[in-house]
Design an enzyme around this catalytic site. Structure first.
Site, PDB file in Angstrom:
ATOM      1  N   THR A 110      26.147  30.158  28.848  1.00 27.84           N
ATOM      2  CA  THR A 110      25.615  30.831  27.632  1.00 27.84           C
ATOM      3  C   THR A 110      26.496  32.020  27.262  1.00 27.84           C
ATOM      4  O   THR A 110      26.262  32.594  26.196  1.00 27.84           O
ATOM      5  CB  THR A 110      24.199  31.259  28.075  1.00 27.84           C
ATOM      6  OG1 THR A 110      24.234  32.123  29.162  1.00 27.84           O
ATOM      7  CG2 THR A 110      23.500  30.118  28.674  1.00 27.84           C
ATOM      8  N   ASP A 202      42.601  45.865  35.217  1.00 27.61           N
ATOM      9  CA  ASP A 202      41.055  45.504  35.635  1.00 27.61           C
ATOM     10  C   ASP A 202      40.773  46.537  36.650  1.00 27.61           C
ATOM     11  O   ASP A 202      41.416  46.705  37.633  1.00 27.61           O
ATOM     12  CB  ASP A 202      41.120  44.236  36.440  1.00 27.61           C
ATOM     13  CG  ASP A 202      39.520  43.980  36.979  1.00 27.61           C
ATOM     14  OD1 ASP A 202      38.879  42.849  36.439  1.00 27.61           O
ATOM     15  OD2 ASP A 202      38.969  44.663  37.761  1.00 27.61           O
ATOM     16  N   ASP A 205      39.668  45.671  40.529  1.00 27.65           N
ATOM     17  CA  ASP A 205      40.784  45.257  41.166  1.00 27.65           C
ATOM     18  C   ASP A 205      41.872  46.373  41.632  1.00 27.65           C
ATOM     19  O   ASP A 205      42.063  46.473  42.799  1.00 27.65           O
ATOM     20  CB  ASP A 205      41.572  44.239  40.410  1.00 27.65           C
ATOM     21  CG  ASP A 205      41.048  42.879  40.311  1.00 27.65           C
ATOM     22  OD1 ASP A 205      40.057  42.571  41.119  1.00 27.65           O
ATOM     23  OD2 ASP A 205      41.391  42.077  39.605  1.00 27.65           O
TER      24      ASP A 205
HETATM   25  N1  URA Z   1      37.272  45.631  32.490  1.00 26.50           N
HETATM   26  C1  URA Z   1      38.611  46.175  33.051  1.00 26.50           C
HETATM   27  O1  URA Z   1      38.311  46.364  34.076  1.00 26.50           O
HETATM   28  N2  URA Z   1      39.476  46.083  32.189  1.00 26.50           N
HETATM   29  C2  URA Z   1      39.587  45.745  31.161  1.00 26.50           C
HETATM   30  O2  URA Z   1      40.647  45.969  30.221  1.00 26.50           O
HETATM   31  C3  URA Z   1      38.395  45.287  30.322  1.00 26.50           C
HETATM   32  C4  URA Z   1      37.268  45.122  31.244  1.00 26.50           C
END
Ligand code: URA
Length: 211
Positions: A110, A202, A205
């Site tokens: 969804t 990210d 990360d």
């Molecule tokens: N979330 C992230 O950690 N980085 C991005 O660029 C977009 C969403």
């Protein structure tokens, strides 16, 4: 700068630390430490208009009317998991704040945000609720998280992030025009994968060394 209730914190320390965080060679531990430091500076900005009341304080020399925080109590709300990086630094500055957590994932069919965790302190309606997530990218999960916090009773909210995409700001403000945004920068755009460009990758990360 403040525009349409988006405040960009241009302080040189914030911008310097953000540049170090964008650098892909910055190691995980340094990235986490920088996020903690920037969050203190963003918290300084988001708390700028907190109410104060005058109280009598007895210095060693005399009694003196002096300002103290006097308005609503604070609640910090982290959008899992990357929100925790901002949360830790703000808690260093405001250790007595209550803390809530919201966890959402995107249903692959969804594409709607689904809640997997939600824990809030009581009396949200009496608190200033500061919702934190480093990246305001599509704006969908931030808007959905803020909606859940409102559904739980919050009426007075602010949103703090490190980086925002123009697309995310539009989505967020359409759904929550009453919630001011504080950020360190507004980047150019989102890419096809929903990453902020130029961004920093990210955030979760990079904070936790996962990939
Ligand atoms: N979330 C992230 O950690 N980085 C991005 O660029 C977009 C969403």
């Amino acid at each position: 700068m403040s525009d349409n209730d988006v405040t960009v914190v241009h302080h040189p320390l914030v911008q310097h630390k953000l540049t170090l965080m964008r650098d892909k060679t910055t190691p995980t531990a340094v990235f986490r430490q920088l996020l903690r430091e920037i969050s203190l500076l963003l918290a300084y900005e988001v708390c700028r208009d907190l109410e104060i009341k005058m109280v009598d304080v007895e210095t060693p020399l005399e009694t003196f009317p002096s300002p103290k925080l006097g308005g609503k109590k604070l609640c910090l709300i982290s959008i899992l998991r990357a929100g925790n990086g901002l949360l830790d630094g703000i808690l260093d500055l405001i250790p007595s704040a209550r803390v809530g957590h919201v966890g959402l994932y995107r249903d692959p069919e969804t594409l709607k945000p689904v809640e997997y965790y939600m824990k809030m302190p009581h009396s949200l309606n009496e608190r200033l609720c500061i919702v934190v997530d480093p990246m305001l990218a599509t704006g969908n999960s931030a808007a959905a998280a803020v909606q859940r916090v409102k559904d739980a009773g919050a009426v007075n909210l602010k949103f703090v992030c490190l980086l925002a995409a123009p697309e995310g700001i539009n989505v967020f403000q359409k759904e929550h025009p009453d919630v001011p945004i504080v950020t360190a920068a507004i980047d150019r755009e989102l890419n096809d994968h929903g990453y902020i460009m130029p961004g920093l990758g990210d955030a979760g990360d990079r904070m936790y060394g996962t990939k």
